[in-house]
Scaffold this motif. Sequence first.
Motif, PDB file in Angstrom:
ATOM      1  N   SER A  26      -4.960  -0.950   9.736  1.00 50.26           N
ATOM      2  CA  SER A  26      -4.121  -1.373  10.470  1.00 50.26           C
ATOM      3  C   SER A  26      -2.562  -0.655  10.118  1.00 50.26           C
ATOM      4  O   SER A  26      -2.697  -0.423   9.003  1.00 50.26           O
ATOM      5  N   PRO A  27      -1.717  -0.506  11.088  1.00 51.21           N
ATOM      6  CA  PRO A  27      -0.235  -0.236  10.474  1.00 51.21           C
ATOM      7  C   PRO A  27       0.231  -1.136   9.255  1.00 51.21           C
ATOM      8  O   PRO A  27      -0.065  -2.733   9.672  1.00 51.21           O
ATOM      9  N   GLY A  28       0.712  -0.617   8.490  1.00 50.26           N
ATOM     10  CA  GLY A  28       1.424  -1.618   7.589  1.00 50.26           C
ATOM     11  C   GLY A  28       0.482  -2.298   6.485  1.00 50.26           C
ATOM     12  O   GLY A  28       0.947  -3.100   5.816  1.00 50.26           O
ATOM     13  N   SER A  29      -0.818  -1.705   6.284  1.00 42.80           N
ATOM     14  CA  SER A  29      -1.825  -2.241   5.450  1.00 42.80           C
ATOM     15  C   SER A  29      -1.551  -1.493   3.945  1.00 42.80           C
ATOM     16  O   SER A  29      -1.977  -2.017   2.960  1.00 42.80           O
ATOM     17  N   GLY A  30      -0.553  -0.902   3.784  1.00 45.18           N
ATOM     18  CA  GLY A  30      -0.162   0.073   2.727  1.00 45.18           C
ATOM     19  C   GLY A  30      -1.301   1.275   2.299  1.00 45.18           C
ATOM     20  O   GLY A  30      -1.432   1.598   1.201  1.00 45.18           O
ATOM     21  N   LYS A  31      -1.654   1.936   3.407  1.00 45.96           N
ATOM     22  CA  LYS A  31      -2.576   2.974   3.238  1.00 45.96           C
ATOM     23  C   LYS A  31      -1.680   4.109   2.633  1.00 45.96           C
ATOM     24  O   LYS A  31      -2.408   4.694   1.687  1.00 45.96           O
ATOM     25  N   THR A  32      -0.506   4.396   2.966  1.00 46.60           N
ATOM     26  CA  THR A  32       0.233   5.578   2.539  1.00 46.60           C
ATOM     27  C   THR A  32       0.448   5.629   0.805  1.00 46.60           C
ATOM     28  O   THR A  32       0.210   6.130   0.052  1.00 46.60           O
ATOM     29  N   THR A  33       0.807   4.016   0.812  1.00 45.75           N
ATOM     30  CA  THR A  33       1.225   3.794  -0.902  1.00 45.75           C
ATOM     31  C   THR A  33      -0.148   3.696  -1.690  1.00 45.75           C
ATOM     32  O   THR A  33      -0.070   4.617  -2.796  1.00 45.75           O
ATOM     33  N   ALA A  34      -1.216   3.187  -1.247  1.00 48.20           N
ATOM     34  CA  ALA A  34      -2.449   3.214  -1.985  1.00 48.20           C
ATOM     35  C   ALA A  34      -3.079   4.522  -2.277  1.00 48.20           C
ATOM     36  O   ALA A  34      -3.227   4.839  -3.300  1.00 48.20           O
ATOM     37  N   LEU A  35      -2.981   5.343  -1.152  1.00 52.72           N
ATOM     38  CA  LEU A  35      -3.513   6.736  -1.167  1.00 52.72           C
ATOM     39  C   LEU A  35      -2.596   7.626  -2.348  1.00 52.72           C
ATOM     40  O   LEU A  35      -2.999   8.085  -2.944  1.00 52.72           O
ATOM     41  N   SER A  36      -1.191   7.216  -2.009  1.00 50.02           N
ATOM     42  CA  SER A  36      -0.345   7.932  -3.125  1.00 50.02           C
ATOM     43  C   SER A  36      -0.700   7.688  -4.862  1.00 50.02           C
ATOM     44  O   SER A  36      -0.685   8.596  -5.302  1.00 50.02           O
ATOM     45  N   SER A  37      -0.817   6.478  -4.748  1.00 47.31           N
ATOM     46  CA  SER A  37      -1.068   5.983  -6.102  1.00 47.31           C
ATOM     47  C   SER A  37      -2.355   6.724  -6.557  1.00 47.31           C
ATOM     48  O   SER A  37      -2.687   6.981  -7.852  1.00 47.31           O
ATOM     49  N   LEU A  38      -3.488   6.492  -5.655  1.00 48.03           N
ATOM     50  CA  LEU A  38      -4.669   7.187  -6.075  1.00 48.03           C
ATOM     51  C   LEU A  38      -4.752   8.656  -6.462  1.00 48.03           C
ATOM     52  O   LEU A  38      -5.267   9.124  -7.397  1.00 48.03           O
ATOM     53  N   ILE A  39      -3.997   9.120  -5.552  1.00 53.37           N
ATOM     54  CA  ILE A  39      -3.723  10.601  -5.714  1.00 53.37           C
ATOM     55  C   ILE A  39      -3.074  10.929  -6.871  1.00 53.37           C
ATOM     56  O   ILE A  39      -3.519  11.880  -7.751  1.00 53.37           O
ATOM     57  N   ASN A  40      -1.959  10.187  -7.425  1.00 45.06           N
ATOM     58  CA  ASN A  40      -1.305  10.551  -8.544  1.00 45.06           C
ATOM     59  C   ASN A  40      -2.296  10.318  -9.844  1.00 45.06           C
ATOM     60  O   ASN A  40      -2.104  10.939 -10.728  1.00 45.06           O
ATOM     61  N   LYS A  41      -3.199   9.272  -9.703  1.00 46.86           N
ATOM     62  CA  LYS A  41      -4.032   9.118 -10.644  1.00 46.86           C
ATOM     63  C   LYS A  41      -5.184  10.139 -10.813  1.00 46.86           C
ATOM     64  O   LYS A  41      -5.623  10.731 -12.149  1.00 46.86           O
ATOM     65  N   MET A  42      -5.668  10.876  -9.775  1.00 44.39           N
ATOM     66  CA  MET A  42      -6.568  11.698  -9.852  1.00 44.39           C
ATOM     67  C   MET A  42      -6.215  13.146  -9.895  1.00 44.39           C
ATOM     68  O   MET A  42      -6.887  14.175 -10.225  1.00 44.39           O
ATOM     69  N   LYS A  43      -4.929  13.392  -9.324  1.00 42.23           N
ATOM     70  CA  LYS A  43      -4.537  14.945  -9.102  1.00 42.23           C
ATOM     71  C   LYS A  43      -4.597  15.690 -10.558  1.00 42.23           C
ATOM     72  O   LYS A  43      -4.793  17.181 -10.200  1.00 42.23           O
TER      73      LYS A  43
END
Lengths: 226, 118
Positions: free
Chosen positions: A41-58
């Motif tokens: 849904s909009p506002g579920s924290g998709k962008t934030t969650a993805l950003s922190s995952l990407i930072n962990k894995m990049k």
Amino acid sequence: MGKVRVIEIHENVFAKNDQKALETRKELALKDILFINVMSSPGSGKTTALSSLINKMKGEYKIGEMDVDIHTDIDARKVSDATGIETLQINNGGLCHIDADMTSRALEEYEKSGKLEDFDIIFLENIGNLVCPAEFDTGAHKNMMILSVPEGDDKPLKYPLMFSICDLVLISKIDTLSFFDFDIQKAKENILRLNPKAKIIPISAKTGEGMDEWQSWIEDCKKNLK
Amino acid sequence: MHELGVVFYVIKDVKEVALQNNINKVNSVTLDIGEVSGVIHEQLIDCWDWAKKREPVLEEAVLKINTIKAVTFCEDCKKEYETVAHGKICPYCGSENTYLLEGNEFSIKEIEVPDEDN
């Protein structure tokens, strides 16, 4: 009025999309690139969650991200500012979903600039909507979605198709559990009833809880790609 | 919902058929739509009537919808029942071990075109 003639077609409207999606999946797998469709849904924290995952894995993986916002590129900029990775804005003409044509056009852009082969993993951040995106195959190898605690544990009952097509469901913002009447057990039951094979991981991008488990799910998908 | 998106799919397919068959005018397009496909007929027709005006070959084409009843099969008692009335739970034995047999269709059944070449 003249006579009319009937031409029988009997073709599934989604057939061409499904075919295109199949080709995309194959092509990317051959290049050893994992493509994951992330919905919510909009506002579920998709962008934030993805950003922190990407930072962990990049550090270990070369990650790309496709973003589709109907009117702005704010999410693409947010992710690229937060992670420094390459993001690609998909233009979907204002529609409520992303289909295999749109993703393959975006992938072609990467290909043209010679960047596609470099990627290990590409995330598609789909449109914030629990109805339409579920109807269209995007060519991703895996579908996942994020259900955030403030949305309520009954969401799976309201949007059964979305929950039944996802390989992974993240229950996000679990750091806010004490403020909401969200019963994790009930949410899990509701999801598994629709989709017994779904993997469910509670996460908090804020505290980092569950992020390791999410990462290893992705790494397993990557290993099993070939 | 996604009605406009699927209308674009239908238009693309019908245009292709028209091109292959040398047709320059389509009178009507008939879709097979399952009862539980999630498509709202009125909205679909509204989207169609808007979108067809952009395509000369479809300008006058009427969209017809053929509804396909949704039927669910119960794995436990091996009976079939109407999905819309009973949902996922079998009305005969109460089992949830059921699956949809039909009713999720969204396909183009046929098109009608003038029978003479003008």
